[in-house]
Design a protein around this motif. Structure first.
Motif, PDB file in Angstrom:
ATOM      1  N   ARG A 505       0.815  -1.215   0.000  1.00  0.00           N
ATOM      2  CA  ARG A 505       0.000   0.000   0.000  1.00  0.00           C
ATOM      3  C   ARG A 505       0.845   1.261   0.000  1.00  0.00           C
ATOM      4  O   ARG A 505       2.055   1.222   0.218  1.00  0.00           O
ATOM      5  CB  ARG A 505      -0.936  -0.002   1.210  1.00  0.00           C
ATOM      6  CG  ARG A 505      -1.997  -1.070   1.099  1.00  0.00           C
ATOM      7  CD  ARG A 505      -2.997  -1.049   2.232  1.00  0.00           C
ATOM      8  NE  ARG A 505      -4.105  -1.938   1.920  1.00  0.00           N
ATOM      9  CZ  ARG A 505      -5.379  -1.571   1.825  1.00  0.00           C
ATOM     10  NH1 ARG A 505      -5.724  -0.323   2.045  1.00  0.00           N
ATOM     11  NH2 ARG A 505      -6.311  -2.444   1.528  1.00  0.00           N
ATOM     12  N   GLY A 506       0.152   2.365  -0.246  1.00  0.00           N
ATOM     13  CA  GLY A 506       0.820   3.662  -0.220  1.00  0.00           C
ATOM     14  C   GLY A 506       1.637   3.974  -1.454  1.00  0.00           C
ATOM     15  O   GLY A 506       2.467   4.888  -1.437  1.00  0.00           O
ATOM     16  N   LEU A 531      -6.326  -8.175  -6.851  1.00  0.00           N
ATOM     17  CA  LEU A 531      -6.639  -7.631  -5.528  1.00  0.00           C
ATOM     18  C   LEU A 531      -5.634  -6.594  -5.041  1.00  0.00           C
ATOM     19  O   LEU A 531      -5.536  -6.325  -3.841  1.00  0.00           O
ATOM     20  CB  LEU A 531      -6.776  -8.758  -4.496  1.00  0.00           C
ATOM     21  CG  LEU A 531      -7.610  -9.967  -4.941  1.00  0.00           C
ATOM     22  CD1 LEU A 531      -7.541 -11.073  -3.907  1.00  0.00           C
ATOM     23  CD2 LEU A 531      -9.059  -9.562  -5.189  1.00  0.00           C
ATOM     24  N   ALA A 532      -4.886  -5.994  -5.954  1.00  0.00           N
ATOM     25  CA  ALA A 532      -3.947  -4.934  -5.574  1.00  0.00           C
ATOM     26  C   ALA A 532      -4.713  -3.735  -5.020  1.00  0.00           C
ATOM     27  O   ALA A 532      -5.766  -3.349  -5.527  1.00  0.00           O
ATOM     28  CB  ALA A 532      -3.115  -4.505  -6.775  1.00  0.00           C
ATOM     29  N   CYS A 533      -4.190  -3.108  -3.983  1.00  0.00           N
ATOM     30  CA  CYS A 533      -4.911  -2.078  -3.234  1.00  0.00           C
ATOM     31  C   CYS A 533      -4.127  -0.767  -3.104  1.00  0.00           C
ATOM     32  O   CYS A 533      -2.900  -0.747  -3.209  1.00  0.00           O
ATOM     33  CB  CYS A 533      -5.217  -2.584  -1.827  1.00  0.00           C
ATOM     34  SG  CYS A 533      -6.348  -3.987  -1.754  1.00  0.00           S
ATOM     35  N   ASP A 534      -4.897   0.293  -2.832  1.00  0.00           N
ATOM     36  CA  ASP A 534      -4.359   1.568  -2.352  1.00  0.00           C
ATOM     37  C   ASP A 534      -3.307   2.173  -3.268  1.00  0.00           C
ATOM     38  O   ASP A 534      -2.280   2.670  -2.819  1.00  0.00           O
ATOM     39  CB  ASP A 534      -3.782   1.399  -0.937  1.00  0.00           C
ATOM     40  CG  ASP A 534      -3.497   2.744  -0.270  1.00  0.00           C
ATOM     41  OD1 ASP A 534      -4.233   3.701  -0.534  1.00  0.00           O
ATOM     42  OD2 ASP A 534      -2.530   2.815   0.514  1.00  0.00           O
ATOM     43  N   GLY A 554     -10.105  -6.319  -8.968  1.00  0.00           N
ATOM     44  CA  GLY A 554     -10.726  -6.751  -7.723  1.00  0.00           C
ATOM     45  C   GLY A 554     -10.183  -6.131  -6.461  1.00  0.00           C
ATOM     46  O   GLY A 554     -10.536  -6.565  -5.370  1.00  0.00           O
ATOM     47  N   GLY A 555      -9.365  -5.116  -6.555  1.00  0.00           N
ATOM     48  CA  GLY A 555      -8.759  -4.543  -5.356  1.00  0.00           C
ATOM     49  C   GLY A 555      -9.614  -3.493  -4.676  1.00  0.00           C
ATOM     50  O   GLY A 555     -10.748  -3.213  -5.080  1.00  0.00           O
TER      51      GLY A 555
END
Length: 700
Positions: A505-506, A531-534, A554-555
């Protein structure tokens, strides 16, 4: 009088001390010399050894010429600069000069019978066996395989030759697959067999070896393996090895081409290695003025266990391995260098890994122990253990440099600790990186990033069959880069790519220009996979940037704002794969659970740095949430959304088929007119820093 003499002696002693902070080296020098400019040393390593006996910072000045090395230059002294003297031309190489007269026209009638008669007088051979020089044969390379040093390559007139291939600039479709080489086949040793639909292989009947390269199972996974035999009666290839997945057919990206054949040297600059005969055959581009054989397998430079090291103004070239290797260093910088003609990566920070079993492919549990001065199975090791600290160090970087004609990527950028979120602060800045996949393609990008808090700034990246930048970890920044003509061969990849770890993240992707990325297959500019996020993505320009410039698979918590999309079939793909075909990743005990537990995501520092992560399971690991798109401009986009629009939140965007007020719509980097319509249609749309995008170096 005595006082004046004392003062004079002190002054002269001071001058002497000052003079000794510099050591001069020349290819014409002598290692028994004093190291002064009138008596330079001959080798860089001897200068480094001499510097150990000196106090304070030392500058090693290299006088003009070629420094041929047969083992790694070991830099492990603090406060050391190695630079070109007065910007003179300095080359440090791991090669061997071959006399031009050793390249002769072919006389052997059997060999001549394999060549097109019209090309007989254009192709040369070098018999290294007669010269007592051993050359290395080609080896399997591809997705999931450990990265190795390149084989014996020939540089002619400063340019590395390219392996002969057919077809020259396209590929052939894989025909009916008779034996796929799947997991069951691997267990029984039943090697792959597939059909071809061309008469061209009949030309290769006299060849001792035939190798095929291409995309055999999936469009993101290239491979190159040898052929055991060709059956001309039923038009089948019987392969001598397994590929990483298995052979498939029927999709446009499932293709092959043949390489390293004497019969297919038909274009200036091509070569083929006959390891059995210890010969290289090649067709030069015009007159042969210089020949060099790449010989050194180890890195040219190794900067290890030290701080405050600068390598500046050198050409680092012509070697089978890595150009510059950095481990456990702090403030080690490669600046204003040209790094080229290498069999491996240009610069590599941090340890690699030795696979436990070289016969196992794409087996992440096969990563093996860490090792210095090699890359090996590093990618697999990080997949198996995403918090692995590769011990690169901090504040290391590459700046103002040209990196091109490398075999397996540009820069491997590493630093920081994922468990503590300690920043690496390492960087690649204001560099031109192009044509960096001469030998290895998949997952060998211009810049690979891992760790925490590193950045890529103002780089021009172009001409690659696969990705420009892959990143892992946290708080990475990719900014002000110009990325053009990448992902030219592959399917299901992105110019910038990461994924399958919600704890990463970030990360920030801002103010980049993605231009002319082929929409032929499923290709993205920014790809948040599995599902990678942020990801914070803002101020970027996507100009003809792939079939689906943005992919969010899908993140959660990805935020796109103030981006510009121009001339693409779609702009944004959204899906909820965690709730359907990708649900296997989100069940307890599976990969998402494993990776969250590795970083203790409910405890500091992760719980405080990323509070949304604490409730990841409570709100549904499989759910795609809080992906926000606001303040974006869409120009001549056929369909803004591909996939499931309900997976995103959209507001304050503008979709128009017309010019929104560019100074030049065919050159978006010229920016907007002062009274552009975009400033009226999108609330608070900023004046983007178009003038800061891209490298300031002139193109070579």
């Amino acid at each position: 009088m005595k006082k004046n003499i004392v003062y004079a002696l002190i002054f002269l002693w001071g001058l002497s001390i000052n003079a000794q902070t510099k050591i001069y080296v020349s290819p014409k020098g002598n290692d028994n010399g004093s190291g002064e400019i009138k008596s330079p040393l001959r080798t860089i390593q001897s200068a480094i050894e001499k510097s150990r006996k000196m106090q304070g910072a030392v500058v090693i000045e290299l006088l003009e010429g070629n420094y041929h090395v047969n083992k790694t230059i070991e830099v492990n002294r603090e406060d050391l600069t190695i630079k070109s003297y007065n910007r003179q031309k300095v080359s440090v190489s791991g090669d061997m000069v071959i006399p031009v007269n050793k390249a002769i026209k072919i006389k052997d009638k059997q060999i001549l019978s394999r060549i097109d008669k019209a090309l007989v007088d254009k192709i040369y051979e070098i018999d290294f066996g007669k010269m007592g020089i051993s050359i290395e044969r080609i080896h399997a390379v591809g997705f999931g395989r450990a990265s190795k040093e390149g084989w014996s390559e020939l540089v002619v007139n400063g340019e590395p030759l390219k392996m002969s291939r057919w077809p020259n600039d396209s590929m052939e479709p894989i025909g009916k697959v008779l034996v796929s080489g799947n997991e069951k086949d691997k267990e029984t040793g039943n090697l792959p067999v597939f059909k071809f639909d061309t008469d061209r292989p009949k030309r290769w009947e006299k060849a001792d070896e035939v190798w095929l390269s291409g995309y055999f199972g999936y469009g993101y996974a290239d491979d190159m393996i040898p052929v055991k035999k060709i059956n001309y009666q039923d038009s089948t290839f019987h392969m001598a090895d397994f590929t990483n997945y298995q052979f498939n057919s029927g999709k446009p990206f499932l293709q092959w081409f043949a390489v390293n054949l004497l019969e297919e040297i038909d274009t200036p600059g091509e070569y083929a290695i006959d390891a059995k005969a210890q010969k290289i055959y090649f067709m030069p581009k015009g007159e042969i003025k210089e020949l060099r054989l790449l010989t050194l397998k180890a890195p040219l430079f190794a900067i290890e266990n030290c701080k405050n090291v600068l390598v500046k103004g050198l050409t680092i070239e012509n070697s089978r391995g890595i150009g510059v290797y950095i481990e456990n260093a702090h403030n080690a910088v490669v600046d204003s260098c040209t790094i080229r003609n290498l069999g491996s990566a240009g610069v590599s920070m941090g340890k690699g890994n030795i696979p436990n079993d070289n016969k196992k492919l794409h087996n992440m549990a096969n990563a093996g122990a860490q090792i210095s001065r090699e890359i090996g199975g590093m990618a697999g090791a990080l997949y198996a253990n995403p918090v692995l600290n590769r011990q690169a160090g901090t504040n290391n970087g590459v700046s103002n440099s040209y990196i091109y004609d490398t075999g397996a990527g540009g820069v491997i950028l590493s630093g920081g600790d994922r468990l503590t979120l300690e920043r690496g602060n390492s960087f690649v800045e204001n560099c031109q990186i192009h044509d960096f996949n001469r030998i290895e393609k998949s997952y060998r990008p211009a810049v690979w990033i891992d760790g925490v808090g590193n950045r890529v700034t103002r780089c021009d990246i172009f001409n690659a069959p696969s990705m420009a930048i892959i990143f892992h970890g946290n708080e990475q920044v990719i900014e002000y880069c110009k990325i053009t003509n990448v992902c030219t061969e592959i399917d299901d990849q992105g110019a910038i790519y990461y994924g399958r770890d919600p704890s990463e993240r970030g990360n920030i992707i801002r103010y980049n220009y993605f231009k002319e990325i082929s929409p032929r297959h499923s290709v993205m500019a920014t790809y948040h996979d599995d599902l990678a996020c942020d990801g914070k993505v803002y101020g970027n320009i996507y100009y003809k940037a792939g079939s689906k410039p943005v992919m969010i698979g899908g993140g959660k918590d990805n935020h796109y704002y103030n981006n510009i999309f121009i001339n693409s079939p779609y702009a944004i793909h959204l899906d909820n794969r965690g709730n359907n075909w990708g649900k296997f990743m989100t069940v307890k005990g599976a990969i998402v659970d494993q990776r969250l537990n590795l970083v203790n995501y409910t405890q500091p520092p992760y719980s405080t740095a990323y509070p949304e992560l604490v409730n990841y399971w409570k709100e549904g690991a499989e759910m795609s949430l809080r992906n926000v798109f606001n303040g974006n401009l869409f120009v001549n986009i056929k369909n803004v959304i591909h996939g499931e629009s309900s997976m995103g939140e959209f507001y304050n965007n503008w979709d128009t088929p017309n010019d929104p007020g560019f100074v030049d719509i065919n050159d978006p980097l010229k920016g907007f007119k002062e009274d552009a319509e975009v400033f009226k249609k999108i609330k608070d749309f900023p004046k983007l820093p178009f003038d800061k995008i891209g490298c300031t170096l002139k193109k070579k």
